[in-house]
Design an enzyme around this catalytic site. Structure first.
Site, mmCIF file in Angstrom:
data_model
loop_
_atom_site.group_PDB
_atom_site.id
_atom_site.type_symbol
_atom_site.label_atom_id
_atom_site.label_comp_id
_atom_site.label_asym_id
_atom_site.label_seq_id
_atom_site.Cartn_x
_atom_site.Cartn_y
_atom_site.Cartn_z
ATOM 1 N N ARG A 109 32.418 28.157 -54.258
ATOM 2 C CA ARG A 109 33.828 28.948 -54.938
ATOM 3 C C ARG A 109 34.935 28.420 -54.040
ATOM 4 O O ARG A 109 35.967 28.121 -54.569
ATOM 5 C CB ARG A 109 33.425 30.241 -54.974
ATOM 6 C CG ARG A 109 32.488 30.547 -55.999
ATOM 7 C CD ARG A 109 32.795 32.004 -56.301
ATOM 8 N NE ARG A 109 31.813 32.694 -57.263
ATOM 9 C CZ ARG A 109 30.582 33.271 -57.052
ATOM 10 N NH1 ARG A 109 30.345 33.155 -55.829
ATOM 11 N NH2 ARG A 109 29.789 33.588 -57.869
ATOM 12 N N HIS A 111 34.208 37.845 -53.513
ATOM 13 C CA HIS A 111 33.215 37.453 -54.644
ATOM 14 C C HIS A 111 32.661 35.908 -54.151
ATOM 15 O O HIS A 111 33.218 34.988 -54.640
ATOM 16 C CB HIS A 111 34.080 37.273 -55.866
ATOM 17 C CG HIS A 111 33.227 36.867 -57.006
ATOM 18 N ND1 HIS A 111 32.218 37.147 -57.603
ATOM 19 C CD2 HIS A 111 33.337 35.614 -57.951
ATOM 20 C CE1 HIS A 111 31.646 36.576 -58.899
ATOM 21 N NE2 HIS A 111 32.631 35.590 -58.732
ATOM 22 N N ARG A 152 25.441 43.067 -61.337
ATOM 23 C CA ARG A 152 24.055 42.418 -61.126
ATOM 24 C C ARG A 152 23.432 43.293 -60.084
ATOM 25 O O ARG A 152 22.165 43.128 -60.190
ATOM 26 C CB ARG A 152 24.460 40.962 -60.336
ATOM 27 C CG ARG A 152 25.042 39.909 -61.469
ATOM 28 C CD ARG A 152 25.296 38.705 -60.799
ATOM 29 N NE ARG A 152 25.850 37.634 -61.748
ATOM 30 C CZ ARG A 152 26.473 36.751 -61.698
ATOM 31 N NH1 ARG A 152 27.175 36.490 -60.207
ATOM 32 N NH2 ARG A 152 26.949 35.803 -62.506
ATOM 33 N N ASP A 171 29.509 41.260 -59.718
ATOM 34 C CA ASP A 171 28.394 41.242 -58.668
ATOM 35 C C ASP A 171 27.796 42.938 -58.484
ATOM 36 O O ASP A 171 26.597 43.024 -58.284
ATOM 37 C CB ASP A 171 28.783 40.887 -57.435
ATOM 38 C CG ASP A 171 29.758 39.739 -57.462
ATOM 39 O OD1 ASP A 171 29.335 38.668 -57.102
ATOM 40 O OD2 ASP A 171 30.904 39.661 -58.093
HETATM 41 N N1 LIG Z 1 35.636 35.809 -61.410
HETATM 42 C C1 LIG Z 1 34.197 35.789 -61.853
HETATM 43 O O1 LIG Z 1 33.475 36.474 -61.779
HETATM 44 C C2 LIG Z 1 33.960 34.285 -62.568
HETATM 45 C C3 LIG Z 1 32.867 34.095 -63.505
HETATM 46 C C4 LIG Z 1 32.677 32.901 -63.948
HETATM 47 C C5 LIG Z 1 33.601 31.869 -63.903
HETATM 48 N N2 LIG Z 1 34.840 32.211 -63.104
HETATM 49 C C6 LIG Z 1 35.737 31.082 -63.123
HETATM 50 O O2 LIG Z 1 36.620 31.232 -64.359
HETATM 51 C C7 LIG Z 1 37.202 29.920 -64.458
HETATM 52 C C8 LIG Z 1 36.753 29.321 -66.007
HETATM 53 O O3 LIG Z 1 35.493 29.119 -66.062
HETATM 54 P P1 LIG Z 1 34.982 28.292 -67.411
HETATM 55 O O4 LIG Z 1 33.754 28.554 -67.195
HETATM 56 O O5 LIG Z 1 35.901 29.158 -68.732
HETATM 57 O O6 LIG Z 1 35.898 26.923 -67.315
HETATM 58 P P2 LIG Z 1 36.483 26.040 -68.444
HETATM 59 O O7 LIG Z 1 36.346 24.693 -67.794
HETATM 60 O O8 LIG Z 1 35.094 26.298 -69.695
HETATM 61 O O9 LIG Z 1 37.727 26.753 -69.010
HETATM 62 C C9 LIG Z 1 38.843 26.574 -68.323
HETATM 63 C C10 LIG Z 1 39.928 26.416 -69.202
HETATM 64 O O10 LIG Z 1 41.090 26.433 -68.453
HETATM 65 C C11 LIG Z 1 42.218 25.617 -69.124
HETATM 66 N N3 LIG Z 1 43.109 25.031 -68.412
HETATM 67 C C12 LIG Z 1 43.017 24.550 -67.092
HETATM 68 N N4 LIG Z 1 44.528 24.408 -66.732
HETATM 69 C C13 LIG Z 1 45.210 25.395 -67.349
HETATM 70 C C14 LIG Z 1 46.429 25.800 -67.644
HETATM 71 N N5 LIG Z 1 47.371 25.159 -66.567
HETATM 72 N N6 LIG Z 1 47.040 26.347 -68.428
HETATM 73 C C15 LIG Z 1 46.301 26.835 -69.587
HETATM 74 N N7 LIG Z 1 44.966 26.568 -69.566
HETATM 75 C C16 LIG Z 1 44.242 25.640 -68.620
HETATM 76 C C17 LIG Z 1 41.126 24.243 -69.592
HETATM 77 O O11 LIG Z 1 41.759 23.520 -70.750
HETATM 78 C C18 LIG Z 1 39.937 25.076 -69.847
HETATM 79 O O12 LIG Z 1 39.581 25.175 -71.464
HETATM 80 C C19 LIG Z 1 36.657 29.135 -63.310
HETATM 81 O O13 LIG Z 1 37.397 29.120 -62.213
HETATM 82 C C20 LIG Z 1 35.443 29.830 -63.024
HETATM 83 O O14 LIG Z 1 34.807 29.322 -61.890
HETATM 84 C C21 LIG Z 1 34.842 33.281 -62.346
#
Ligand SMILES: NC(=O)c1ccc[n+]([C@@H]2O[C@H](COP(=O)([O-])OP(=O)(O)OC[C@H]3O[C@@H](n4cnc5c(N)ncnc54)[C@H](O)[C@@H]3O)[C@@H](O)[C@H]2O)c1
Length: 314
Positions: A88, A175, A151, A148
């Protein structure tokens, strides 16, 4: 401010799955999705609105930055997903600029709502959003270890053979790889683990079993990403849980990622510690009486996050 308008920035796997789960929950009146990828955005919204006859009454639409101004919540899932083998913290630099600039736009829109950060590494991104928005800490916080902790509840319930709803468990800290299970706060049916395990008597080495469970929780994201590329179902439900506590003013105690102001001796970062979440946001940090070992683990986790923040130009 509209009473229950949620703007989701990033309509990728996490953003769209969250929109789907939120629509089913009936918690929001209006769900607005935005994304820099307009084709993806169009497709996701079309797919969602065709489900409207089956959802509780909710308006779902495509939007843009102009929707920030009257939002009750802006939820930022924009960014790059964690790739197989990528930690991460490696996502750090890439996502900091994306999240920081969105947070600035939300703040300059005059939005009076709550900003919830999901993009990883979520603790660092939360701190970036807090600094760049200039908002008070209660109104900008991250999803932290709510996922988490879910989980952890799941693994304990499976291991102990007890309904997951009878398990209360909290993962604190980052996280990420330095997170830890706060066993002193964990209980099954009101019985803390140190008393429940000897009472249950199912395991000979229950201490070792608890360490195994903690490792499963910590490695969960890696296992899912190795198997299917990214995680989105459980995190979407965790986000609905947080959203519901805000929009329904539930005052739930959740391990969201917040900026401490001296609580647990910490400042200058965001990390997950128990918080009361209401329509004021993360309105109160609960300084639970952790054991000395847990306090050391919390400090170790803080050091990891502080190290990452130091690498950034915020
Ligand atoms: N916090 C948590 O528990 C947790 C869990 C899972 C994923 N995540 C995180 O969530 C984020 C998204 O994951 P995902 O699987 O949906 O990724 P993804 O690639 O499917 O979606 C991300 C989206 O963000 C858009 N994007 C990028 N820059 C942008 C901007 N400046 N303005 C508007 N839209 C923009 C992209 O076009 C894309 O559609 C990642 O950083 C991932 O690591 C966090």
């Amino acid at each position: 401010m509209n009473r229950r308008k949620v703007v989701i920035v990033g309509a990728g796997s996490v953003g769209a799955t969250y929109a789907y789960a939120l629509a089913q929950s009936g918690v929001a009146e209006e769900i607005v999705l935005t994304d820099m990828n307009s084709e993806l955005l169009r497709g996701q919204v079309m797919d969602l609105v065709h489900g409207q006859p089956f959802f509780p009454t909710v308006s779902i639409k495509e939007g843009s930055e102009v929707d920030f101004a009257d939002a009750s919540m802006v939820v930022i899932t924009a960014g790059s997903a964690q790739k197989p083998g990528e930690t991460r913290l490696q996502l750090l630099q890439k996502n900091a600029e994306i999240v920081g600039s969105i947070a600035e736009k939300v703040a300059s829109s005059g939005c009076k709502g709550i900003m919830l950060i999901v993009s990883n590494p979520v603790d660092v991104m939360t701190y970036v959003a807090y600094r760049r928005s200039g908002w008070e800490r209660s109104r900008v916080f991250g999803s932290g270890t709510v996922l988490d902790s879910a989980r952890l509840k799941y693994f304990i319930s499976q291991h102990c053979g007890v309904d997951v709803h009878n398990v209360h468990a909290y993962v604190l800290g980052e996280h990420g790889d330095s997170e830890f299970a706060a066993w002193s706060m964990t209980h099954v049916g009101g019985i803390t683990m140190d008393k429940y395990c000897p009472y249950c008597g199912k395991c000979e080495e229950w201490d070792g079993q608890l360490k195994w469970i903690e490792k499963q929780v910590r490695d969960s994201a890696y296992h899912i990403i190795d198997a299917k590329g990214s995680t989105y179902f459980a995190v979407a439900l965790a986000l609905v849980r947080i959203t519901s506590s805000v929009l329904r003013n539930q005052k739930s105690m959740l391990t969201v990622s917040v900026v401490p102001d001296g609580e647990f001796g910490l400042s200058g970062l965001a990390l997950s510690i128990p918080c009361i979440v209401s329509n004021n946001g993360a309105e109160r940090i609960v300084t639970s009486p952790l054991t000395d070992d847990e306090l050391s683990s919390l400090q170790r986790s803080a050091d990891v996050i502080l190290g990452a923040i130091k690498e950034l130009q915020i």
